[in-house]
Write an enzyme that holds these catalytic residues in place. Structure first.
Site, PDB file in Angstrom:
ATOM      1  N   PHE A 105      -9.582 -34.750  10.408  1.00 42.37           N
ATOM      2  CA  PHE A 105      -8.309 -35.385  10.762  1.00 42.37           C
ATOM      3  C   PHE A 105      -7.116 -34.705  10.099  1.00 42.37           C
ATOM      4  O   PHE A 105      -5.984 -34.873  10.538  1.00 42.37           O
ATOM      5  CB  PHE A 105      -8.354 -36.884  10.433  1.00 42.37           C
ATOM      6  CG  PHE A 105      -7.793 -37.243   9.089  1.00 42.37           C
ATOM      7  CD1 PHE A 105      -8.571 -37.175   7.953  1.00 42.37           C
ATOM      8  CD2 PHE A 105      -6.468 -37.645   8.966  1.00 42.37           C
ATOM      9  CE1 PHE A 105      -8.053 -37.496   6.713  1.00 42.37           C
ATOM     10  CE2 PHE A 105      -5.945 -37.976   7.731  1.00 42.37           C
ATOM     11  CZ  PHE A 105      -6.737 -37.893   6.593  1.00 42.37           C
ATOM     12  N   LYS A 106      -7.358 -33.913   9.053  1.00 35.09           N
ATOM     13  CA  LYS A 106      -6.236 -33.260   8.381  1.00 35.09           C
ATOM     14  C   LYS A 106      -5.471 -32.320   9.321  1.00 35.09           C
ATOM     15  O   LYS A 106      -4.307 -32.029   9.098  1.00 35.09           O
ATOM     16  CB  LYS A 106      -6.721 -32.528   7.142  1.00 35.09           C
ATOM     17  CG  LYS A 106      -7.344 -33.528   6.166  1.00 35.09           C
ATOM     18  CD  LYS A 106      -7.261 -33.145   4.745  1.00 35.09           C
ATOM     19  CE  LYS A 106      -7.605 -34.280   3.805  1.00 35.09           C
ATOM     20  NZ  LYS A 106      -8.892 -34.946   4.077  1.00 35.09           N
ATOM     21  N   ASP A 107      -6.139 -31.855  10.387  1.00 35.42           N
ATOM     22  CA  ASP A 107      -5.446 -31.014  11.369  1.00 35.42           C
ATOM     23  C   ASP A 107      -4.274 -31.743  12.028  1.00 35.42           C
ATOM     24  O   ASP A 107      -3.301 -31.108  12.414  1.00 35.42           O
ATOM     25  CB  ASP A 107      -6.419 -30.590  12.487  1.00 35.42           C
ATOM     26  CG  ASP A 107      -7.429 -29.538  12.038  1.00 35.42           C
ATOM     27  OD1 ASP A 107      -7.083 -28.694  11.192  1.00 35.42           O
ATOM     28  OD2 ASP A 107      -8.567 -29.577  12.546  1.00 35.42           O
ATOM     29  N   MET A 110      -1.470 -31.239   9.589  1.00 33.28           N
ATOM     30  CA  MET A 110      -1.258 -29.849   9.204  1.00 33.28           C
ATOM     31  C   MET A 110      -0.771 -28.998  10.378  1.00 33.28           C
ATOM     32  O   MET A 110       0.072 -28.126  10.213  1.00 33.28           O
ATOM     33  CB  MET A 110      -2.561 -29.310   8.641  1.00 33.28           C
ATOM     34  CG  MET A 110      -2.402 -28.374   7.494  1.00 33.28           C
ATOM     35  SD  MET A 110      -1.633 -29.083   6.020  1.00 33.28           S
ATOM     36  CE  MET A 110      -3.051 -29.509   5.051  1.00 33.28           C
TER      37      MET A 110
END
Ligand code: PLP
Length: 461
Positions: A105-107, A110
């Site tokens: 989920f960090k995408d 980011m």
């Protein structure tokens, strides 16, 4: 919209400054002076609209100026809905946040920071060297977002031989002259300490124009607010509230849910799901925030000792009491613990519930989910699903969305052990294991690290 530090002793900044700043100079985290709200008719008007259109409206109150480059940011997602909802029970849903280029989920945040950093740095005529320490997912997401950008260089430190194969390959197989991967001979804590020391070293910080993308960056929270708005409007509205169960580490993702609720999205309870690193569950239940050692689990991205973004909630739940935040954080530094005032804890309990999930329960949940639905879920998502099941047992009613924070193929060993099945990589990254890796091993000392970064990135092997 201006931003101030949770500790009240730093200059107020605009959104664009906060985007490029990270931590406030007084050690606090930047928060909006007032949490914005959207008019109910505006919120209702967003129901069913495409992700990027919703994002444009949701982000605007946080940053009234400039282009957000959202098309550019979300082009890299493998699903046209960006964060699709999947129904798993009568009123149970998964929100899939793993369709970005590094399958976690960090995408979502980011991929947006990439074009935002580029455009704001270009406008200011600046360039930046981003340095970050990673225990797994953040480094890959950051490199994927920053690779090939002209005014940015990125150096990621990971502990040598201490992260998973898949996680390392997402970082080290990106071919770009502005990326430097360093495998530090030490632990993740050593990596983090080195990054802190670099930031504290003024001459070096200025010489390379050091920048950060860690999870205390306010813009990451704003980006994550969007999927709470889209999904809550799909399932709720007109008095029907949607609850969320969130696999939690640094408290960034679930705090975005709190911000979406302040905006006026139809959100009910926010459920903190922790693994055996349960500092937040203990705090919510007893009011006492106490650091113990980190234990290694199957959900490494939630293996944390302190939950940085919780400071933002203390600030909000105390009505913006910077003096209180400063004294609690002082106590934490001194003695490794603090106790929340009763009124602050009561305010938190209006929005948040929490559950701790043991390692055995995580494995059992992966296995049960597979046998009941034929779906493979990663261990972080399994922490969420198990906490959601516990919340149902305790009587939670209405639609409940569990955030699915990583693709199962990102944690193949844990998934295979629990289910007997090997999860396969999605089509876009099937060559991950055949691509060439580029990284250098380096000792855990500041001097050689600063020297390596100053030498320039183009020569990296
Ligand atoms: C980072 C991460 C989390 C925890 O998110 P926080 O914002 O730190 O609470 C959960 N699951 C996965 C897969 C992650 O990468």
């Amino acid at each position: 919209m201006t931003y101030l530090s949770t500790r009240g002793a730093a200059p107020q900044l605009s959104f664009d400054d906060v985007l490029l700043t990270g931590l406030a100079p007084d050690g606090g985290l930047y928060v909006p002076e007032v949490y914005p709200t959207l008019d109910p008719s505006v919120i209702e008007g967003l129901r069913g609209r495409p992700y990027i259109e919703v994002a444009e409206v949701v982000i605007r109150p946080f940053s009234p100026e400039g282009d957000f480059h959202l098309e550019d940011a979300y082009r890299s997602f493998a699903h046209p809905a960006v964060t699709p909802l999947v129904q798993t029970g009568a009123e149970d849903f998964l929100l899939e946040l793993f369709h970005g280029p590094t399958l976690a989920f960090k995408d979502v945040a980011m991929q947006w920071l990439g074009p935002m950093f580029s455009s704001r740095l270009a406008a200011a005529g600046r360039r930046m060297t981003i340095v970050c320490a990673t225990s797994g997912d953040t480094g890959g997401a950051a490199i994927e977002a920053m690779a090939g950008r002209e005014n940015i260089s990125i150096c990621v430190l990971h502990p040598n031989e201490a992260i998973s194969n898949v996680q390392r390959r997402f970082m080290t197989t990106v071919e770009s002259e502005n990326v430097l991967n360093l495998a530090v001979e030490g632990s993740f804590d050593d990596c983090q300490r080195l990054v802190k020391e670099m930031f504290a070293h003024d001459a070096f910080r200025q010489a390379v124009s050091l920048g950060a993308v860690n999870s205390i960056n306010w813009a990451r929270i704003v980006a994550q607010t969007v999927y709470y708005v889209t999904s809550s409007l799909t399932l709720g509205g007109e008095g029907r509230l949607v609850s969320y169960c969130v696999p939690t580490g640094n408290f960034g993702d679930i705090f975005a849910g709190f911000v979406a609720k302040q905006l006026g999205a139809p959100i009910g309870q926010l459920i903190i799901a922790t693994n055996e690193n349960d500092i937040l569950d203990r705090t919510l239940r007893t009011g006492r925030y106490e650091v113990t050692g980190v234990v290694k689990t199957q959900s490494p991205s939630m293996d944390i000792q302190v939950s940085s973004n919780f400071e933002r909630l203390i600030h909000a739940a105390s009505g913006g009491d910077a003096e209180l935040v400063t004294s609690l954080m002082g106590a934490l530094k001194q003695s490794g613990s603090f106790t929340l005032p009763d009124a602050v804890r009561a305010r938190m309990a209006e929005d948040f519930l929490s559950f701790r999930v043991s390692e055995e329960a995580v494995s059992a949940r992966m296995s049960k989910t597979f046998s009941e639905t034929a779906m493979l879920v990663d261990p972080h998502t399994a922490v969420g699903l198990e906490a959601a099941a516990q919340a149902r047992v305790e009587g939670l009613k209405g639609p409940l969305v569990t955030l699915s924070t990583a693709h199962p193929a990102k944690f193949p060993d844990a998934v295979k052990t629990a289910t007997g099945r090997e999860p396969s990589l999605p089509p876009g990254c099937r060559d991950l294991y055949s691509r060439e890796e580029r990284f250098e091993v380096i000792g855990a000392d500041l001097e050689s690290l600063e020297k390596r970064i100053s030498t320039g990135f183009g020569t990296a092997e």
